[in-house]
Write a protein that holds these residues in place. Structure first.
Motif, PDB file in Angstrom:
ATOM      1  N   ARG A   1     -26.803 -43.296  15.931  1.00  0.00           N
ATOM      2  CA  ARG A   1     -27.852 -44.285  16.178  1.00  0.00           C
ATOM      3  C   ARG A   1     -29.022 -44.106  15.220  1.00  0.00           C
ATOM      4  N   ALA A   2     -29.328 -42.859  14.857  1.00  0.00           N
ATOM      5  CA  ALA A   2     -30.391 -42.619  13.881  1.00  0.00           C
ATOM      6  C   ALA A   2     -30.015 -43.217  12.528  1.00  0.00           C
TER       7      ALA A   2
ATOM      8  N   GLN B   1     -24.104 -41.828   8.146  1.00  0.00           N
ATOM      9  CA  GLN B   1     -24.208 -40.644   9.002  1.00  0.00           C
ATOM     10  C   GLN B   1     -24.138 -39.345   8.195  1.00  0.00           C
TER      11      GLN B   1
ATOM     12  N   VAL C   1     -36.142 -38.587   9.064  1.00  0.00           N
ATOM     13  CA  VAL C   1     -34.764 -38.542   9.561  1.00  0.00           C
ATOM     14  C   VAL C   1     -34.684 -37.668  10.812  1.00  0.00           C
TER      15      VAL C   1
ATOM     16  N   VAL D   1     -27.569 -38.589   6.884  1.00  0.00           N
ATOM     17  CA  VAL D   1     -28.462 -38.100   7.935  1.00  0.00           C
ATOM     18  C   VAL D   1     -28.166 -36.633   8.227  1.00  0.00           C
TER      19      VAL D   1
ATOM     20  N   LYS E   1     -35.326 -38.607  18.428  1.00  0.00           N
ATOM     21  CA  LYS E   1     -35.673 -39.712  19.329  1.00  0.00           C
ATOM     22  C   LYS E   1     -34.428 -40.301  19.989  1.00  0.00           C
ATOM     23  N   HIS E   2     -33.373 -40.516  19.200  1.00  0.00           N
ATOM     24  CA  HIS E   2     -32.153 -41.145  19.720  1.00  0.00           C
ATOM     25  C   HIS E   2     -31.171 -40.127  20.286  1.00  0.00           C
TER      26      HIS E   2
ATOM     27  N   HIS F   1     -37.037 -37.046  12.971  1.00  0.00           N
ATOM     28  CA  HIS F   1     -37.686 -37.762  14.072  1.00  0.00           C
ATOM     29  C   HIS F   1     -36.735 -38.794  14.680  1.00  0.00           C
ATOM     30  N   ALA F   2     -36.012 -39.525  13.829  1.00  0.00           N
ATOM     31  CA  ALA F   2     -35.088 -40.548  14.330  1.00  0.00           C
ATOM     32  C   ALA F   2     -33.947 -39.917  15.127  1.00  0.00           C
ATOM     33  N   VAL F   3     -33.386 -38.801  14.622  1.00  0.00           N
ATOM     34  CA  VAL F   3     -32.288 -38.140  15.343  1.00  0.00           C
ATOM     35  C   VAL F   3     -32.784 -37.580  16.666  1.00  0.00           C
TER      36      VAL F   3
END
Length: 300
Positions: free
Chosen positions: A20-21, A29, A8, A32, A14-15, A10-12
């Motif tokens: 979007r994550a 949301q 999670v 997350v 990255k975006h 990493h996704a936040v």
């Protein structure tokens, strides 16, 4: 097998967006946000700065993001290698392709590959050549198929086939009466062009320049982001475009558009690109070999 909180985060990171994550991870949301809060509590530090509706990584967040990329990559590699020990061909495959290849060449290749290896989960990302190259270099895609050799360092390019481009226009457009067209013949007619960053745009600009015509001197009417858009505008009679033979084969066969070869011929290589120094799964190496064979046969 990697820790869910790390996935999670990493996704936040990255975006740089919780929303979007959440969409990418198929989570809500609040879920997350909860995972990120737990990770920050574990390390007793903030990983993100939150201000005015946007977020950015703190120094601790930057360090965590660097390690998260490595840990998740190693986790994926472990899953793949253990799976390969059982003799199975399975796992994810992230393929990026420029729009021409994705729309007119790759669907058949992916369909046949899936029929042979149904346990492989292929996902196709479409963009112009510049965008796909950047994503492969960032390791967000496993392999890319683009219309020019890679320019970024750390990438390997393999030419898989040759593609010829031609002029297209409606049958009653003035250029339609020519059996072949030279670069100079096109200078006085309305040109419908691909956008900057497109492999097609790059090669047509180079072609005109090589034959003494400055690309900026052409009567460019508009720049469009896909071959389908080019065909749609050309079909109105507004001007001509230069596209791969595969792009307009159906419309030419139906008599809706006229295809006219260039003299000298305008040809380009289509390239498979992937990172040079990175673990390559059997899925990836098998796909690379399969795609090269299939695209070569398609272009023949």
């Amino acid at each position: 097998m990697a820790d869910r909180r790390l996935q999670v985060f990493h996704a936040v990171a990255k975006h740089l967006s919780f929303t979007r994550a959440a969409d990418a991870l198929f989570m809500t949301q609040p879920a997350v946000t909860f995972q990120i809060r737990q990770l920050e509590e574990q390390y007793a530090t903030r990983l993100f700065e939150r201000r005015h509706g946007s977020i950015s990584l703190t120094p601790a967040g930057e360090l965590a993001f660097e390690y998260a990329r490595k840990i998740l990559a190693l986790s994926d590699e472990m899953d793949i290698r253990i799976g390969e020990m059982t003799g199975e061909m399975r796992g994810p495959l992230l393929v990026g392709a420029s729009t021409t290849i994705a729309e007119f060449m790759l669907p058949r290749v992916l369909g046949e590959f899936n029929a042979l290896y149904p346990q492989v989960r292929a996902r196709l990302i479409v963009g112009n050549s510049e965008s796909i190259e950047g994503q492969v270099a960032e390791h967000t895609l496993d392999v890319g198929l683009i219309e020019a050799p890679a320019k970024l360092s750390g990438l390997e390019s393999r030419m898989c086939c040759e593609d010829e481009l031609q002029v297209i226009c409606v049958p009653d457009y003035p250029l339609a009466e020519f059996p072949v067209l030279r670069p100079a013949d096109l200078a006085d007619y309305e040109f419908i062009s691909r956008e900057p960053g497109s492999g097609t745009r790059e090669i047509t600009d180079a072609y005109f320049a090589e034959h003494g015509i400055a690309p900026e001197s052409l009567k460019a009417q508009m720049e469009l982001g896909s071959p389908e858009a080019l065909k749609g505008v050309v079909a109105t009679g507004l001007g001509f475009a230069i596209v791969s033979r595969a792009v307009a084969a159906r419309e030419i066969a139906l008599g809706e558009l006229r295809g006219i070869p260039l003299d000298p011929p305008l040809k380009r290589g289509l390239y498979l690109i992937h990172p040079q120094e990175r673990f390559q799964s059997r899925v990836l190496t098998t796909f690379i070999d399969f795609a090269r064979r299939q695209l070569k046969e398609h272009a023949a």
